[in-house]
Design an enzyme around this catalytic site. Structure first.
Site, mmCIF file in Angstrom:
data_model
loop_
_atom_site.group_PDB
_atom_site.id
_atom_site.type_symbol
_atom_site.label_atom_id
_atom_site.label_comp_id
_atom_site.label_asym_id
_atom_site.label_seq_id
_atom_site.Cartn_x
_atom_site.Cartn_y
_atom_site.Cartn_z
ATOM 1 N N ASP A 5 5.060 -4.620 -6.748
ATOM 2 C CA ASP A 5 4.750 -3.139 -6.525
ATOM 3 C C ASP A 5 6.212 -2.466 -6.562
ATOM 4 O O ASP A 5 6.051 -1.376 -7.359
ATOM 5 C CB ASP A 5 4.353 -3.052 -5.153
ATOM 6 C CG ASP A 5 3.026 -3.636 -4.557
ATOM 7 O OD1 ASP A 5 2.200 -3.612 -5.543
ATOM 8 O OD2 ASP A 5 3.023 -4.012 -3.658
ATOM 9 N N LYS A 19 0.506 -9.666 2.994
ATOM 10 C CA LYS A 19 1.677 -9.457 2.132
ATOM 11 C C LYS A 19 3.029 -10.020 2.558
ATOM 12 O O LYS A 19 3.818 -10.481 1.961
ATOM 13 C CB LYS A 19 1.798 -8.096 1.560
ATOM 14 C CG LYS A 19 1.014 -7.580 0.531
ATOM 15 C CD LYS A 19 1.279 -6.117 0.125
ATOM 16 C CE LYS A 19 0.422 -5.934 -1.083
ATOM 17 N NZ LYS A 19 0.802 -4.589 -1.688
#
Ligand code: ATR
Length: 283
Positions: A101, A65
């Site tokens: 997210d 990420k």
């Protein structure tokens, strides 16, 4: 041929293909979503080959990420602030990075009927997931944020970072994940979010805090989605609190991904059903 793909390592239990393929099918779209287990030393070659490939979008998961960021010409402001991306868009040879997210945390709460404005929030954990959740909730008008972490200095560091980047007037504080301070924070909290992996399969008997600290009037959201009802959520429900499963955040981060990749309003119910079905088959 897959034109959308999830990358990460290990990837055996990724739910992303099930969720996105169910959506593509329901909408009659010709896309296919695949999965590629990719170790750290394979990332560079994979990303460099993306612009010339047929892949149009990438879902990024652990451990990539943050590592994907230097490859992206365009980075959404939230990605910069959080320091992590879970979504890449490949368009005309250019890579853009997004973090879905973060909005998913706000969406999962709001869609469950929870008011964020003026809410007192306790977040458990101080890792990457906590950073995304905290950053977004501070932008949703919450009144206070308390970060509770096992390793207290990490919570203090995240609180400092958030005070600096968000520059908001909300009170951001850090406490250890135990004891009197945690009890006091929870006694006046409206919302509790667990961002740690505590309670995740196969350690399903674990919970990040004692059941006695839960009470009615509290909203408890877990980002763990396997199992769909963690011990924390079961004990929250038994205490009369409102419980929001991690499957909701998982579904809404995927909904936001399809908005970015295809500009569509994805079918939430279809995706939720596909996720629960896939989880039912998962170990
Ligand atoms: P992520 O990016 O998924 O948030 P991370 O950066 O490794 O992952 O952070 C994991 C978080 O879960 C941390 O807050 C960690 O607490 P520490 O900072 O004390 O390590 C928390 N965590 C993991 N296992 C835990 C456990 N058994 N009990 C309490 N907290 C735990």
């Amino acid at each position: 041929m897959n034109d959308y793909i999830v990358i990460g390592y290990p990837l055996a239990h990724s739910m992303s293909p099930a969720i996105h393929n169910a959506s593509f099918e329901a909408l009659g779209l010709p896309h296919r979503f695949g999965a590629r287990a990719l170790q750290r030393d394979e990332l560079d070659a994979f990303i460099k080959a993306l612009p010339a490939s047929q892949i149009r979008g990438v879902a990024v998961t652990i451990p990539h990420k943050t590592a994907v960021l230097p490859y992206c010409e365009v980075r959404e402001s939230e990605v910069e602030a959080i320091g992590a991306a879970n979504t890449l868009l490949v368009r005309e040879g250019i890579l853009s990075a997004f973090n879905t997210d973060a909005p998913a945390a706000g969406l999962a709460l709001r869609e469950a009927g929870v008011t964020l404005h003026g809410a007192r929030v306790v977040v458990i954990g101080a890792g990457g997931a906590a950073r995304a959740v905290c950053y977004r909730l501070l932008h949703e008008g919450i009144a206070s944020l308390t970060i509770a972490n096992r390793t207290f200095p990490r919570a203090a560091r995240l609180a400092d970072d958030l005070r600096r980047t968000v520059r908001s007037r909300e009170t951001v504080s850090a406490i250890p994940l135990a004891g009197e301070e945690l009890s006091r924070a929870l006694a006046v909290a409206d919302i509790l979010v667990n961002t740690t992996s505590v309670g995740m399969h196969p350690r399903e008997d674990a919970s990040p805090l004692p059941a006695g600290m839960l009470r009615s009037g509290l909203v408890v959201m877990d980002i763990v989605y396997n199992p769909a009802e963690t011990r924390l959520l079961r004990e929250a429900r038994e205490a009369g609190a409102k419980a929001i499963p991690g499957t909701e955040m998982m579904v809404y981060q995927a909904v936001e991904q399809e908005r970015i990749w295809l500009g569509i309003e994805a079918p939430v119910d279809v995706m939720r059903k596909a996720l629960l079905r896939a989880l039912g088959k998962a170990p």
